[in-house]
Design an enzyme around this catalytic site. Structure first.
Site, PDB file in Angstrom:
ATOM      1  N   GLY A  11       0.838  -1.218   0.061  1.00 28.80           N
ATOM      2  CA  GLY A  11      -0.144   0.123   0.063  1.00 28.80           C
ATOM      3  C   GLY A  11       0.797   1.239   0.191  1.00 28.80           C
ATOM      4  O   GLY A  11       1.997   1.037  -0.112  1.00 28.80           O
ATOM      5  N   ASP A  37      -3.019 -12.783   4.606  1.00 28.78           N
ATOM      6  CA  ASP A  37      -4.203 -12.201   4.823  1.00 28.78           C
ATOM      7  C   ASP A  37      -4.422 -11.901   6.565  1.00 28.78           C
ATOM      8  O   ASP A  37      -4.436 -13.007   7.386  1.00 28.78           O
ATOM      9  CB  ASP A  37      -5.602 -12.910   4.605  1.00 28.78           C
ATOM     10  CG  ASP A  37      -6.702 -12.287   4.618  1.00 28.78           C
ATOM     11  OD1 ASP A  37      -6.913 -11.518   5.512  1.00 28.78           O
ATOM     12  OD2 ASP A  37      -7.789 -12.432   3.792  1.00 28.78           O
ATOM     13  N   ILE A  38      -4.417 -10.783   6.859  1.00 33.65           N
ATOM     14  CA  ILE A  38      -4.411 -10.434   8.418  1.00 33.65           C
ATOM     15  C   ILE A  38      -5.569 -10.940   9.100  1.00 33.65           C
ATOM     16  O   ILE A  38      -5.763 -11.075  10.388  1.00 33.65           O
ATOM     17  CB  ILE A  38      -4.149  -8.870   8.673  1.00 33.65           C
ATOM     18  CG1 ILE A  38      -5.204  -8.142   8.283  1.00 33.65           C
ATOM     19  CG2 ILE A  38      -2.767  -8.482   8.338  1.00 33.65           C
ATOM     20  CD1 ILE A  38      -5.038  -6.816   8.809  1.00 33.65           C
ATOM     21  N   THR A  63      -9.198   0.804   3.122  1.00 34.55           N
ATOM     22  CA  THR A  63      -9.087   2.110   3.097  1.00 34.55           C
ATOM     23  C   THR A  63     -10.082   3.165   2.218  1.00 34.55           C
ATOM     24  O   THR A  63     -10.611   4.037   2.317  1.00 34.55           O
ATOM     25  CB  THR A  63      -7.735   2.805   2.608  1.00 34.55           C
ATOM     26  OG1 THR A  63      -7.320   2.183   1.406  1.00 34.55           O
ATOM     27  CG2 THR A  63      -6.760   2.282   3.714  1.00 34.55           C
ATOM     28  N   TYR A 126     -15.882   3.109   8.105  1.00 31.04           N
ATOM     29  CA  TYR A 126     -14.403   3.267   8.112  1.00 31.04           C
ATOM     30  C   TYR A 126     -13.968   3.599   9.550  1.00 31.04           C
ATOM     31  O   TYR A 126     -12.895   3.037  10.066  1.00 31.04           O
ATOM     32  CB  TYR A 126     -14.125   4.337   7.082  1.00 31.04           C
ATOM     33  CG  TYR A 126     -12.357   4.338   6.747  1.00 31.04           C
ATOM     34  CD1 TYR A 126     -11.545   3.235   6.565  1.00 31.04           C
ATOM     35  CD2 TYR A 126     -11.982   5.633   6.793  1.00 31.04           C
ATOM     36  CE1 TYR A 126     -10.239   3.458   6.746  1.00 31.04           C
ATOM     37  CE2 TYR A 126     -10.470   5.799   6.928  1.00 31.04           C
ATOM     38  CZ  TYR A 126      -9.889   4.814   6.786  1.00 31.04           C
ATOM     39  OH  TYR A 126      -8.256   4.819   6.708  1.00 31.04           O
TER      40      TYR A 126
HETATM   41  N1  LIG Z   1      -4.359   7.317   2.565  1.00 28.53           N
HETATM   42  C1  LIG Z   1      -4.803   8.144   3.701  1.00 28.53           C
HETATM   43  O1  LIG Z   1      -5.102   9.121   3.509  1.00 28.53           O
HETATM   44  C2  LIG Z   1      -4.746   7.568   5.100  1.00 28.53           C
HETATM   45  C3  LIG Z   1      -4.865   8.516   6.312  1.00 28.53           C
HETATM   46  C4  LIG Z   1      -4.762   8.334   7.464  1.00 28.53           C
HETATM   47  C5  LIG Z   1      -4.641   6.997   7.842  1.00 28.53           C
HETATM   48  N2  LIG Z   1      -4.305   6.019   6.899  1.00 28.53           N
HETATM   49  C6  LIG Z   1      -4.177   4.734   7.569  1.00 28.53           C
HETATM   50  O2  LIG Z   1      -3.000   4.293   7.040  1.00 28.53           O
HETATM   51  C7  LIG Z   1      -2.933   2.785   6.580  1.00 28.53           C
HETATM   52  C8  LIG Z   1      -2.506   2.600   5.282  1.00 28.53           C
HETATM   53  O3  LIG Z   1      -2.996   3.445   4.449  1.00 28.53           O
HETATM   54  P1  LIG Z   1      -2.588   3.323   2.812  1.00 28.53           P
HETATM   55  O4  LIG Z   1      -3.095   4.648   2.310  1.00 28.53           O
HETATM   56  O5  LIG Z   1      -1.048   2.916   2.675  1.00 28.53           O
HETATM   57  O6  LIG Z   1      -3.653   2.458   2.262  1.00 28.53           O
HETATM   58  P2  LIG Z   1      -3.829   1.363   1.209  1.00 28.53           P
HETATM   59  O7  LIG Z   1      -2.830   2.048  -0.045  1.00 28.53           O
HETATM   60  O8  LIG Z   1      -5.020   1.213   0.698  1.00 28.53           O
HETATM   61  O9  LIG Z   1      -2.894   0.126   1.573  1.00 28.53           O
HETATM   62  C9  LIG Z   1      -3.645  -0.911   2.383  1.00 28.53           C
HETATM   63  C10 LIG Z   1      -2.933  -2.264   2.188  1.00 28.53           C
HETATM   64  O10 LIG Z   1      -3.589  -3.059   2.841  1.00 28.53           O
HETATM   65  C11 LIG Z   1      -3.764  -4.269   2.052  1.00 28.53           C
HETATM   66  N3  LIG Z   1      -4.725  -5.016   2.642  1.00 28.53           N
HETATM   67  C12 LIG Z   1      -6.279  -5.011   2.532  1.00 28.53           C
HETATM   68  N4  LIG Z   1      -6.869  -5.903   3.118  1.00 28.53           N
HETATM   69  C13 LIG Z   1      -5.737  -6.808   3.777  1.00 28.53           C
HETATM   70  C14 LIG Z   1      -5.656  -7.916   4.310  1.00 28.53           C
HETATM   71  N5  LIG Z   1      -6.865  -8.953   4.743  1.00 28.53           N
HETATM   72  N6  LIG Z   1      -4.604  -8.662   4.925  1.00 28.53           N
HETATM   73  C15 LIG Z   1      -3.348  -8.091   4.491  1.00 28.53           C
HETATM   74  N7  LIG Z   1      -3.492  -6.824   3.825  1.00 28.53           N
HETATM   75  C16 LIG Z   1      -4.699  -6.388   3.384  1.00 28.53           C
HETATM   76  C17 LIG Z   1      -4.084  -3.761   0.697  1.00 28.53           C
HETATM   77  O11 LIG Z   1      -4.052  -4.674  -0.360  1.00 28.53           O
HETATM   78  P3  LIG Z   1      -5.088  -4.673  -1.443  1.00 28.53           P
HETATM   79  O12 LIG Z   1      -4.616  -3.300  -2.167  1.00 28.53           O
HETATM   80  O13 LIG Z   1      -4.873  -5.853  -2.437  1.00 28.53           O
HETATM   81  O14 LIG Z   1      -6.479  -4.655  -1.013  1.00 28.53           O
HETATM   82  C18 LIG Z   1      -2.978  -2.697   0.729  1.00 28.53           C
HETATM   83  O15 LIG Z   1      -1.926  -3.040  -0.169  1.00 28.53           O
HETATM   84  C19 LIG Z   1      -4.407   2.384   7.000  1.00 28.53           C
HETATM   85  O16 LIG Z   1      -4.462   1.790   8.084  1.00 28.53           O
HETATM   86  C20 LIG Z   1      -5.242   3.631   6.864  1.00 28.53           C
HETATM   87  O17 LIG Z   1      -6.420   3.535   7.720  1.00 28.53           O
HETATM   88  C21 LIG Z   1      -4.404   6.196   5.418  1.00 28.53           C
END
Ligand SMILES: NC(=O)c1ccc[n+]([C@@H]2O[C@H](COP(=O)([O-])OP(=O)(O)OC[C@H]3O[C@@H](n4cnc5c(N)ncnc54)[C@H](OP(=O)(O)O)[C@@H]3O)[C@@H](O)[C@H]2O)c1
Length: 282
Positions: A11, A37-38, A63, A126
């Site tokens: 991600g 898968d977590i 997300t 969410y």
């Molecule tokens: N982006 C933002 O603006 C933002 C802001 C604040 C906080 N956050 C937090 O930061 C964290 C990461 O965000 P990000 O932007 O990097 O998100 P992201 O790009 O959507 O990455 C999330 C990753 O988790 C994987 N995933 C989904 N379901 C899973 C499962 N069951 N087991 C293992 N892996 C799984 C996804 O795989 P797939 O793509 O294959 O589903 C993806 O690679 C999250 O906790 C999010 O809530 C994000």
């Protein structure tokens, strides 16, 4: 050498941590959904017990806020129970745990930035599932860092990418001027996470770049830096082309970072400029 398990490594934030860390100082275990898968409790426990990382960084989550509204069971399975599973193993092996979280745990109704000491009150699936994940981490581990951020952009689907795509395909773009936040680059967030895991200063942190803007101003800055000239219209969220289910006021105060005075996040415009110039060079 410190052993760090990056969960959700493919991600935006997981890949930024990989970019920023020093491989001479950190041995990394990367897993994403395909490898592990977590939500599979036994597999998570087994992976942790076999590899025994010193730190687990949970960047895995659902997300997509609209997907969470449509499929709440999936949101809670991954965002809440997935975090629980990782916390259980972190506690078992004595690892530090980093849980990524979000401004969506707040209701977005405030007109002043939320500090770590403000009460949460999520309004979306969410946000509720992410708060449940935070609670599991607090319940199962003592050595944890809960790191909340917002409006993150890196390598993946994010607001910057959507604005640039629209600029290529459209003459005019309507963007919300009633949503406020602090755009934060995934790399800057990765750096503060790597800083924190070297400390014993456990607890909840807000970590966003400095400064506040609305979505319209964010889009304006993106287009300016990209040298794109399309017409930009400020509209309410209901009329925005790039809106989704988000709190209106998503501004986090990095209160604890400020009072411990050991780490400063950069200004959002400077950070965006660096990101855009790297993107244009690539
Ligand atoms: N982006 C933002 O603006 C933002 C802001 C604040 C906080 N956050 C937090 O930061 C964290 C990461 O965000 P990000 O932007 O990097 O998100 P992201 O790009 O959507 O990455 C999330 C990753 O988790 C994987 N995933 C989904 N379901 C899973 C499962 N069951 N087991 C293992 N892996 C799984 C996804 O795989 P797939 O793509 O294959 O589903 C993806 O690679 C999250 O906790 C999010 O809530 C994000």
């Amino acid at each position: 050498m410190l052993k760090v398990w990056i969960v959700g490594s493919g991600g935006q934030i997981g890949s930024a941590i990989n970019e920023v860390l020093d491989p001479l100082e950190i041995e990394v275990f990367n897993t994403d959904k395909d490898e592990l898968d977590i939500t599979e409790t036994d597999e998570v426990l087994n992976f942790g017990e076999v590899n025994r990382p010193d730190v687990i960084i949970n960047c895995a989550a659902i997300t997509d806020t609209e997907l969470c509204e449509r499929e709440p069971e999936l949101a809670y399975r991954v965002n809440a129970l997935g975090a629980r599973n990782l916390s259980i193993v972190a506690r078992k092996i004595g690892a530090k745990m980093v849980q990524l979280s979000t401004d969506d745990v707040f209701d977005g109704l405030s007109r002043t930035p939320y500090s770590e000491f403000d009460d949460t009150n999520p309004k979306t699936v969410y946000g509720r599932s992410k708060r449940a994940g935070e609670n599991y981490v607090k319940e199962f581990t003592h050595k944890h860092f809960i790191v909340r951020s917002n409006w993150v952009y890196g390598n993946g689907n994010n607001f910057v990418k959507r604005v640039l795509e629209a600029a290529k395909n459209q003459k005019m773009l309507a963007v919300a001027s009633d949503q406020f936040g602090s755009p934060t680059s995934a790399k800057d967030l990765a750096k503060i996470i790597l800083y924190l895991i070297g400390t014993n200063e456990y607890g909840t942190y807000h970590a966003t770049c400095k400064g506040i803007c609305n979505r319209y101003e964010f889009a304006q800055e993106i287009l300016k830096l990209a040298g794109e000239n399309i017409e930009l219209k400020a509209v309410p969220t209901s009329e925005s082309e790039l809106s989704s289910v988000r709190p209106a006021y998503a501004v986090l105060d990095n209160f604890i970072l400020r009072i411990i005075d050991v780490y400063e996040m950069p200004d959002w415009k400077a950070s965006l400029k660096e990101y855009m110039s790297e993107k244009m060079e690539a």
